[in-house]
Design an enzyme around this catalytic site. Structure first.
Site, PDB file in Angstrom:
ATOM      1  N   CYS A   1      37.485  29.203  46.249  1.00 18.67           N
ATOM      2  CA  CYS A   1      38.811  28.701  46.622  1.00 18.67           C
ATOM      3  C   CYS A   1      39.730  28.919  45.419  1.00 18.67           C
ATOM      4  CB  CYS A   1      38.747  27.233  47.044  1.00 18.67           C
ATOM      5  SG  CYS A   1      38.168  26.100  45.758  1.00 18.67           S
ATOM      6  N   LYS A   2      40.727  28.115  45.246  1.00 14.22           N
ATOM      7  CA  LYS A   2      41.679  28.362  44.164  1.00 14.22           C
ATOM      8  C   LYS A   2      41.069  28.098  42.792  1.00 14.22           C
ATOM      9  CE  LYS A   2      46.363  27.265  42.572  1.00 14.22           C
ATOM     10  NZ  LYS A   2      47.601  26.509  42.862  1.00 14.22           N
TER      11      LYS A   2
END
Length: 336
Positions: free
Chosen positions: A167-168
């Site tokens: 994810c980020k």
């Protein structure tokens, strides 16, 4: 076929089903099919831990992910490009993914763009707890669909259903999804630091990795791209075709006949992967370019390498020949 038959009858497969010699299947292949069916069946329905929102919240908050299931960027990329490559899933929103992602990754967004924006607003205006609750309420109805979509990316021929996830920042989104998939039979590894760590690696690779650079320069129509392609075709050296990667021919008419350009961020990501695979002791040949190719901006570190290249080959081609070549290249697209 055995897994499909069992799915229709909804009866478990024994790993030691007898198979006639005429069918030519070994017990190990049947066992593998049974294992694949077991994973498939688990992916078809959510386990009890996820059927209610409170139970799912309890599971997500207990989000410790084993350290041995975390990979740094180099390890992550090695798994992605191994002899049997592992699929890579990016669980960020579509807008985040479109702006830039790990090359080869597929988007499996937990939140759509509007949901992510609403969660961000909630976080900024009210608080983290309320933002978390809103995000979970948005994701929970999709869990069965996310499970099925993740399963569609698994190599059905592999002995283990492996996936790479990020994810980020490698936090709540990726680790929670990894635990969900792992609970349902998938072998999941998570990128430590997420996309942010990959982005840092990409910038460092383009800036710091030693490389002998040869730039081929010349006016429009000189045939620079043709020379690069011929070098590559004959195996005479390493080549990076910047215009092909940017999907733009670099001139005023460069967009003609090309697909939509990647974002500047995605171009940097793609270039970093290619740059990391170059042999530092051998020349890499690139075409001379400005700071941008069409709408895509070159990474400043790479642009500085072009400007400071230790070897530049300048093509001095007569104007008439350049004009003829340009007409041959762009003429078929008409006056438009």
């Amino acid at each position: 076929p055995l897994a499909a038959m069992a799915l229709l009858t909804m009866r478990p497969i024994s790993p030691f089903v007898s198979v006639s010699r005429g069918q030519g299947q070994s017990q190990s292949r049947v066992a593998c099919a049974a294992k694949g069916y077991g994973v498939l069946r688990r992916l078809m329905q959510l386990q009890d831990d996820f059927l209610s929102l409170p139970k799912t919240k309890e599971f997500v908050l207990d989000r410790d992910w084993p350290k041995e299931r975390l990979l740094n960027v180099e390890e992550f990329l090695q798994h992605q490009e191994s002899e049997r490559p592992c699929p890579v899933l990016d669980v960020r929103s579509p807008k985040e993914f479109h702006k830039g992602h790990v090359p080869g990754a597929r988007n499996l967004p937990l939140l759509n763009d509007d949901e992510r924006a609403a969660v961000g607003t909630m976080f900024a205006q009210i608080g983290a707890k309320e933002a978390f609750d809103l995000a979970l309420e948005s994701v929970h109805p999709k869990l069965a669909t996310l499970l099925r979509q993740a399963g569609e990316n698994v190599d059905s021929e592999a002995h283990e259903a492996k996936l790479l996830l990020y994810c980020k920042r490698g936090g709540m989104r990726s680790q929670s999804m990894a635990k969900l998939l792992s609970r349902h039979g998938l072998d999941v590894m998570v990128l430590t630091g997420g996309y942010k760590a990959f982005r840092t690696w990409a910038e460092q690779t383009l800036r710091e990795k030693p490389q002998k650079v040869c730039v081929i320069a010349g006016a429009t129509g000189s045939g620079k791209t043709d020379i690069l392609e011929e070098i590559q075709r004959q195996g005479l050296g390493q080549v990076i075709n910047l215009e092909a990667m940017a999907r733009h021919k670099g001139s005023v008419f460069g967009a003609l006949g090309e697909e939509a350009q990647p974002s500047s961020e995605q171009l940097r990501n793609d270039l970093a992967i290619k740059w990391s695979k170059l042999c530092s002791s051998k020349w890499v040949y690139l075409e001379d370019e400005g700071a941008r190719i069409g709408e895509a901006v070159l990474p400043s570190s790479l642009y500085q390498r072009l400007r400071g290249a230790s070897l530049v080959l300048h093509l001095d081609v007569a104007f008439a020949l350049r004009a003829t070549r340009s007409l041959e290249l762009y003429g078929p697209f008409g006056a438009e």
